[in-house]
Design an enzyme around this catalytic site. Structure first.
Site, PDB file in Angstrom:
ATOM      1  N   LYS A  51      25.887 115.514  48.555  1.00 14.53           N
ATOM      2  CA  LYS A  51      27.370 115.567  48.004  1.00 14.53           C
ATOM      3  C   LYS A  51      27.921 116.984  48.170  1.00 14.53           C
ATOM      4  CE  LYS A  51      28.190 110.510  46.973  1.00 14.53           C
ATOM      5  NZ  LYS A  51      29.180 110.144  46.092  1.00 14.53           N
ATOM      6  N   ASP A  96      35.598 109.195  47.383  1.00 13.93           N
ATOM      7  CA  ASP A  96      35.470 108.516  46.788  1.00 13.93           C
ATOM      8  C   ASP A  96      36.337 108.008  45.488  1.00 13.93           C
ATOM      9  OD1 ASP A  96      32.574 107.710  46.972  1.00 13.93           O
ATOM     10  OD2 ASP A  96      31.807 109.683  46.504  1.00 13.93           O
ATOM     11  N   ALA A 139      29.777 113.489  33.017  1.00 16.48           N
ATOM     12  CA  ALA A 139      30.725 114.345  33.536  1.00 16.48           C
ATOM     13  C   ALA A 139      29.967 114.572  34.812  1.00 16.48           C
ATOM     14  CB  ALA A 139      30.741 115.329  32.432  1.00 16.48           C
ATOM     15  N   GLY A 140      29.384 113.880  35.098  1.00 17.89           N
ATOM     16  CA  GLY A 140      28.616 113.898  36.682  1.00 17.89           C
ATOM     17  C   GLY A 140      29.518 114.245  37.888  1.00 17.89           C
ATOM     18  N   LYS A 198      27.638 118.352  26.344  1.00 16.02           N
ATOM     19  CA  LYS A 198      28.930 118.172  25.418  1.00 16.02           C
ATOM     20  C   LYS A 198      29.245 119.814  26.779  1.00 16.02           C
ATOM     21  CE  LYS A 198      32.625 119.068  22.434  1.00 16.02           C
ATOM     22  NZ  LYS A 198      32.863 119.957  21.186  1.00 16.02           N
ATOM     23  N   GLN A 227      35.739 103.084  49.381  1.00 15.51           N
ATOM     24  CA  GLN A 227      35.865 104.544  49.754  1.00 15.51           C
ATOM     25  C   GLN A 227      34.838 104.427  51.218  1.00 15.51           C
ATOM     26  OE1 GLN A 227      32.638 105.773  50.583  1.00 15.51           O
ATOM     27  NE2 GLN A 227      31.616 104.037  50.159  1.00 15.51           N
TER      28      GLN A 227
HETATM   29  P1  NDP Z   1      25.237 112.413  38.804  1.00 19.13           P
HETATM   30  O1  NDP Z   1      23.805 113.070  37.700  1.00 19.13           O
HETATM   31  O2  NDP Z   1      26.225 113.277  38.921  1.00 19.13           O
HETATM   32  O3  NDP Z   1      25.569 112.692  36.957  1.00 19.13           O
HETATM   33  C1  NDP Z   1      25.220 111.343  35.812  1.00 19.13           C
HETATM   34  C2  NDP Z   1      25.896 111.150  33.810  1.00 19.13           C
HETATM   35  O4  NDP Z   1      24.910 110.743  33.812  1.00 19.13           O
HETATM   36  C3  NDP Z   1      26.338 112.671  34.183  1.00 19.13           C
HETATM   37  O5  NDP Z   1      27.087 112.352  32.391  1.00 19.13           O
HETATM   38  C4  NDP Z   1      24.640 112.547  32.496  1.00 19.13           C
HETATM   39  O6  NDP Z   1      24.877 113.792  31.421  1.00 19.13           O
HETATM   40  C5  NDP Z   1      25.113 110.960  32.287  1.00 19.13           C
HETATM   41  N1  NDP Z   1      23.662 110.601  32.014  1.00 19.13           N
HETATM   42  C6  NDP Z   1      22.468 110.637  32.536  1.00 19.13           C
HETATM   43  N2  NDP Z   1      21.329 109.819  32.161  1.00 19.13           N
HETATM   44  C7  NDP Z   1      22.036 109.939  30.158  1.00 19.13           C
HETATM   45  C8  NDP Z   1      21.128 108.808  29.296  1.00 19.13           C
HETATM   46  N3  NDP Z   1      20.235 109.018  29.261  1.00 19.13           N
HETATM   47  N4  NDP Z   1      21.913 109.265  28.335  1.00 19.13           N
HETATM   48  C9  NDP Z   1      23.988 109.471  27.914  1.00 19.13           C
HETATM   49  N5  NDP Z   1      24.083 110.031  29.632  1.00 19.13           N
HETATM   50  C10 NDP Z   1      23.334 109.715  30.581  1.00 19.13           C
HETATM   51  O7  NDP Z   1      25.175 111.546  38.851  1.00 19.13           O
HETATM   52  P2  NDP Z   1      27.024 110.185  39.467  1.00 19.13           P
HETATM   53  O8  NDP Z   1      27.825 111.063  39.137  1.00 19.13           O
HETATM   54  O9  NDP Z   1      26.807 111.243  40.871  1.00 19.13           O
HETATM   55  O10 NDP Z   1      26.075 109.018  39.628  1.00 19.13           O
HETATM   56  C11 NDP Z   1      26.072 108.006  38.595  1.00 19.13           C
HETATM   57  C12 NDP Z   1      26.794 106.834  38.910  1.00 19.13           C
HETATM   58  O11 NDP Z   1      28.048 106.938  39.581  1.00 19.13           O
HETATM   59  C13 NDP Z   1      25.040 106.310  39.579  1.00 19.13           C
HETATM   60  O12 NDP Z   1      25.447 104.830  39.247  1.00 19.13           O
HETATM   61  C14 NDP Z   1      26.234 106.748  40.754  1.00 19.13           C
HETATM   62  O13 NDP Z   1      25.435 105.069  41.411  1.00 19.13           O
HETATM   63  C15 NDP Z   1      27.074 105.843  40.193  1.00 19.13           C
HETATM   64  N6  NDP Z   1      28.086 106.323  40.947  1.00 19.13           N
HETATM   65  C16 NDP Z   1      28.943 105.031  42.017  1.00 19.13           C
HETATM   66  C17 NDP Z   1      29.994 105.255  43.268  1.00 19.13           C
HETATM   67  C18 NDP Z   1      30.518 104.025  43.821  1.00 19.13           C
HETATM   68  O14 NDP Z   1      30.979 103.868  44.915  1.00 19.13           O
HETATM   69  N7  NDP Z   1      30.745 102.262  42.776  1.00 19.13           N
HETATM   70  C19 NDP Z   1      30.623 106.838  43.580  1.00 19.13           C
HETATM   71  C20 NDP Z   1      29.853 107.258  43.497  1.00 19.13           C
HETATM   72  C21 NDP Z   1      28.866 106.882  42.581  1.00 19.13           C
HETATM   73  P3  NDP Z   1      24.369 114.644  31.116  1.00 19.13           P
HETATM   74  O15 NDP Z   1      25.635 115.422  32.036  1.00 19.13           O
HETATM   75  O16 NDP Z   1      24.360 115.186  29.275  1.00 19.13           O
HETATM   76  O17 NDP Z   1      23.196 115.345  32.153  1.00 19.13           O
END
Ligand code: NDP
Length: 292
Positions: free
Chosen positions: A71, A107, A132-133, A158, A259
């Site tokens: 993306k 999205d 924060a992803g 953080k 979306q």
């Molecule tokens: P990213 O990889 O960009 O972000 C992942 C996030 O999860 C970060 O904040 C990360 O924290 C956190 N995280 C991952 N593992 C852990 C853990 N073990 N403990 C604490 N925090 C954790 O992923 P996306 O943002 O792209 O996607 C996230 C979710 O959203 C996915 O499940 C995806 O399927 C869903 N999604 C759903 C959509 C929908 O249309 N319903 C659209 C887009 C996404 P850190 O920064 O510390 O690594």
């Protein structure tokens, strides 16, 4: 579906893509809206992304969705990008233009429409965002676009939350977003009405269905509603925790639905009637139930 010489082609680029429900959404819409088009998936390896976009354009594929992990990476391959997608830093919808693809992010608006349809008026809510992803960036942008109330981001790392907050505060030219590490949630002021929390981390996603980012019940007592962007499982552990202290909870299925609807409307330049959106949602639920 009658595929002939005039059938317009659409698809999804990502890796993996084989379990995506997007083909169902778009082919079902095409059928209901009587449009001569077809939508399929394209699993693309990272080193082939540039060739895939060039090839799709040469083949005049009229529209593409983009999913994990491309993306952000895809943005440098587009001829134009909408302003909000630039700020979010992610594109999930490509629209064919003669000079190259135009990039959009549906999205964030999908999340807005999902929450609206569940009766959540974001303009009237104090928000907590977990994560924060990429999904969090879309959620923060959406909340700031539609609401002036405080937004608290909690993230395991953080510094990532701080970067996101600083970019969004700067873009909207107001200090609306504050950040904490996940275990600092006690710093968030209690408010009588309670917060809406948007769970955007991947924690709790199938197969780790019993995982949750925050264990303590005290956190869930801060909320009146929990919105998880995960839709597999249909009922996440985060949703269970919210409900255990009498909050309302929703999963991410409607965000996925809207979306897709928004991408479809962009590509086909039409409005999908509400009753057809509801039929798609019903079909998505059946499909996910079948896979579960
Ligand atoms: P990213 O990889 O960009 O972000 C992942 C996030 O999860 C970060 O904040 C990360 O924290 C956190 N995280 C991952 N593992 C852990 C853990 N073990 N403990 C604490 N925090 C954790 O992923 P996306 O943002 O792209 O996607 C996230 C979710 O959203 C996915 O499940 C995806 O399927 C869903 N999604 C759903 C959509 C929908 O249309 N319903 C659209 C887009 C996404 P850190 O920064 O510390 O690594």
């Amino acid at each position: 579906m009658n595929i002939d010489g005039k059938t317009q082609k659409y698809g999804l680029i990502g890796n993996p893509v084989e379990h995506s429900v997007s083909p169902m959404i778009h082919n079902f819409l095409a059928d209901k809206m009587k449009q001569n088009m077809v939508y399929s998936t394209f699993q693309v390896n990272s080193e082939d992304l540039g060739n895939a976009i060039d090839g799709a354009h040469a083949l005049k594929i009229q529209g593409l969705n983009v999913t994990v992990p491309y993306k952000t990476e895809v943005m440098k391959l587009l001829s134009t990008i909408e302003e909000d997608a630039k700020i979010i830093g992610a594109v999930n919808t490509l629209v064919y233009q003669n000079e190259g693809y135009h990039g959009r992010n549906t999205d964030y608006e999908g999340l807005y429409l999902a929450m609206k349809s569940d009766g959540i008026d974001i303009s009237n809510e104090h928000i907590i965002i977990l994560g924060a992803g990429g999904a969090a960036r879309a959620a923060v942008y959406m909340c700031m676009k539609y609401s002036d109330y405080p937004i608290y981001i909690l993230n395991r790392t953080k510094s990532k939350a701080e970067k996101l907050a600083s970019e969004m505060n700067q873009f909207f030219n107001r200090t609306q977003v504050t950040t904490f590490a996940m275990n600092e949630y006690k710093e968030i002021p209690e408010i009588q009405k309670g917060y809406v929390a948007i769970q955007t981390t991947s924690v709790g996603l199938y197969p780790n269905i019993y995982d949750v980012v925050i264990e303590e019940e005290d956190f869930y007592k801060l909320l009146h509603t929990g919105y998880d962007v995960i839709y597999n499982p249909v009922k996440t552990e985060f949703m269970n925790r919210v409900e255990s202290v009498n909050g309302k909870s929703y999963n991410g299925l409607k965000m996925l639905l809207y979306q897709g609807i928004l991408a479809y409307e962009t590509w086909r330049n039409l409005d999908v009637p509400g009753e057809i959106s509801n039929e798609v949602l019903k079909k998505m639920k059946e499909e996910l139930h079948e896979k579960a």
